[in-house]
Design a protein around this motif. Structure first.
Motif, short mmCIF file in Angstrom:
data_model
loop_
_atom_site.label_atom_id
_atom_site.label_comp_id
_atom_site.label_asym_id
_atom_site.label_seq_id
_atom_site.Cartn_x
_atom_site.Cartn_y
_atom_site.Cartn_z
N ILE A 1 0.85 -1.20 0.00
CA ILE A 1 0.00 0.00 0.00
C ILE A 1 0.88 1.24 0.00
O ILE A 1 0.65 2.19 -0.75
CB ILE A 1 -0.95 0.00 1.21
CG1 ILE A 1 -2.09 -1.01 1.00
CG2 ILE A 1 -1.55 1.39 1.45
CD1 ILE A 1 -3.00 -1.18 2.20
N ALA A 2 1.91 1.22 0.85
CA ALA A 2 2.85 2.35 0.89
C ALA A 2 3.56 2.52 -0.44
O ALA A 2 3.67 3.63 -0.98
CB ALA A 2 3.86 2.13 2.01
N LYS B 1 2.95 8.92 -6.71
CA LYS B 1 3.46 10.23 -6.29
C LYS B 1 2.56 10.89 -5.25
O LYS B 1 2.52 12.11 -5.13
CB LYS B 1 3.66 11.16 -7.50
CG LYS B 1 4.68 10.63 -8.50
CD LYS B 1 4.92 11.60 -9.64
CE LYS B 1 5.97 11.05 -10.60
NZ LYS B 1 6.26 11.99 -11.71
N GLN B 2 1.86 10.05 -4.50
CA GLN B 2 1.06 10.53 -3.37
C GLN B 2 1.95 10.44 -2.14
O GLN B 2 1.79 9.57 -1.28
CB GLN B 2 -0.20 9.66 -3.23
CG GLN B 2 -1.12 9.74 -4.44
CD GLN B 2 -2.28 8.75 -4.37
OE1 GLN B 2 -2.25 7.78 -3.61
NE2 GLN B 2 -3.31 8.98 -5.18
N TYR B 3 2.89 11.38 -2.06
CA TYR B 3 3.97 11.25 -1.09
C TYR B 3 3.52 11.37 0.36
O TYR B 3 4.06 10.69 1.24
CB TYR B 3 5.07 12.27 -1.41
CG TYR B 3 5.70 12.05 -2.77
CD1 TYR B 3 6.29 10.82 -3.08
CD2 TYR B 3 5.69 13.04 -3.75
CE1 TYR B 3 6.85 10.59 -4.33
CE2 TYR B 3 6.26 12.82 -4.99
CZ TYR B 3 6.84 11.60 -5.28
OH TYR B 3 7.39 11.38 -6.52
N ALA C 1 1.93 5.77 5.35
CA ALA C 1 1.87 4.30 5.27
C ALA C 1 3.21 3.67 5.66
O ALA C 1 3.24 2.65 6.37
CB ALA C 1 1.48 3.87 3.86
N TYR C 2 4.32 4.27 5.22
CA TYR C 2 5.63 3.74 5.61
C TYR C 2 5.85 3.88 7.11
O TYR C 2 6.38 2.98 7.76
CB TYR C 2 6.74 4.47 4.85
CG TYR C 2 6.88 4.06 3.40
CD1 TYR C 2 7.01 2.71 3.05
CD2 TYR C 2 6.91 5.01 2.38
CE1 TYR C 2 7.13 2.33 1.71
CE2 TYR C 2 7.05 4.64 1.05
CZ TYR C 2 7.16 3.30 0.71
OH TYR C 2 7.30 2.92 -0.60
N THR D 1 10.87 6.28 2.73
CA THR D 1 10.35 7.47 3.39
C THR D 1 11.20 8.68 3.04
O THR D 1 10.68 9.77 2.73
CB THR D 1 10.32 7.28 4.92
OG1 THR D 1 9.57 6.11 5.24
CG2 THR D 1 9.70 8.49 5.61
N GLY D 2 12.51 8.50 3.08
CA GLY D 2 13.41 9.58 2.68
C GLY D 2 13.21 9.99 1.24
O GLY D 2 13.22 11.18 0.91
#
Length: 218
Positions: A76-77, A84-86, A92-93, A113-114
């Protein structure tokens, strides 16, 4: 109708409603957790990321104790990242890391995440905040997992972020300089040297430091 009969009828109605509820729930669970996982992976590989999210979300909703839950949380993440839904991807992450802190995928999750912040560095109105956050996340990864396989890539990203921050600081300094706010400009140019040395813009900062100092003395 006596109370005993009423009680029997009421009990029958409750049992019937409960059975109906179970039947409805079973109807919603049209597929097993494995089937939803397989379906989600096929959608992900086909770059149908929205459909992938839907399939994996069903595992989270209907099979919260399934062995496929970790996969669902991760993909999911990843799907949000690929779309590009950051902001959604970061959430999620972060949830994955919180729920599965000992999982072997945690270094990957921190790296991703980064990247969510790094990918937004070119957005002018957010570049400083996202660049700093990306640096923070990548440095945490390298500190927490010193021999992670992403170290080379994170170093490259960190250097790019530092250069972006240096260029931003230089740009602000130039704005102040052109507006004849020389002390404010001088502060920014000196920041380039002290905070972001060796980023490729320090030579220009040195030139303008001298110009600001000359203008201030006049």
């Amino acid at each position: 109708m006596n109370h005993k009969i009423q009680h029997v009828i009421l009990l029958f109605c409750i049992m019937a409603f409960a059975c109906y509820g179970c039947a409805t729930l079973d109807t919603k669970k049209e597929k097993s957790a494995k089937e939803y996982a397989d379906e989600g992976m096929v959608s992900f590989q086909d770059k149908e990321y929205k459909r992938a999210i839907e399939s994996f979300q069903k595992i989270k909703d209907w099979y919260p104790f399934s062995n496929y839950l970790v996969l669902a949380d991760l993909k999911i993440a990843d799907s949000h990242y690929m779309l590009k839904q950051y902001n959604e991807a970061v959430a999620a992450y972060n949830e994955f890391e919180k729920l599965h802190p000992a999982n072997e995928a945690v270094p990957y999750v921190i790296f991703q995440t980064g990247l969510c912040y790094f990918e937004q560095v070119d957005t002018f109105d957010r570049q400083q905040a996202t660049a700093r956050k990306a640096i923070e996340i990548f440095m945490r990864l390298n500190k927490q997992f010193p021999k992670n396989i992403y170290e080379t890539k994170t170093r490259e990203c960190i250097n790019i972020c530092y250069k972006t921050l240096a260029e931003s600081e230089l740009g602000i300094g130039l704005f102040y300089y052109k507006s004849k706010y020389y002390k404010a400009a001088l502060y920014r140019f000196r920041n380039v040297l002290t905070k972001y040395p060796d980023t490729g813009v320090h030579h220009q900062a040195i030139i303008y430091i001298a110009r600001c100092e000359t203008a201030i003395k006049k």
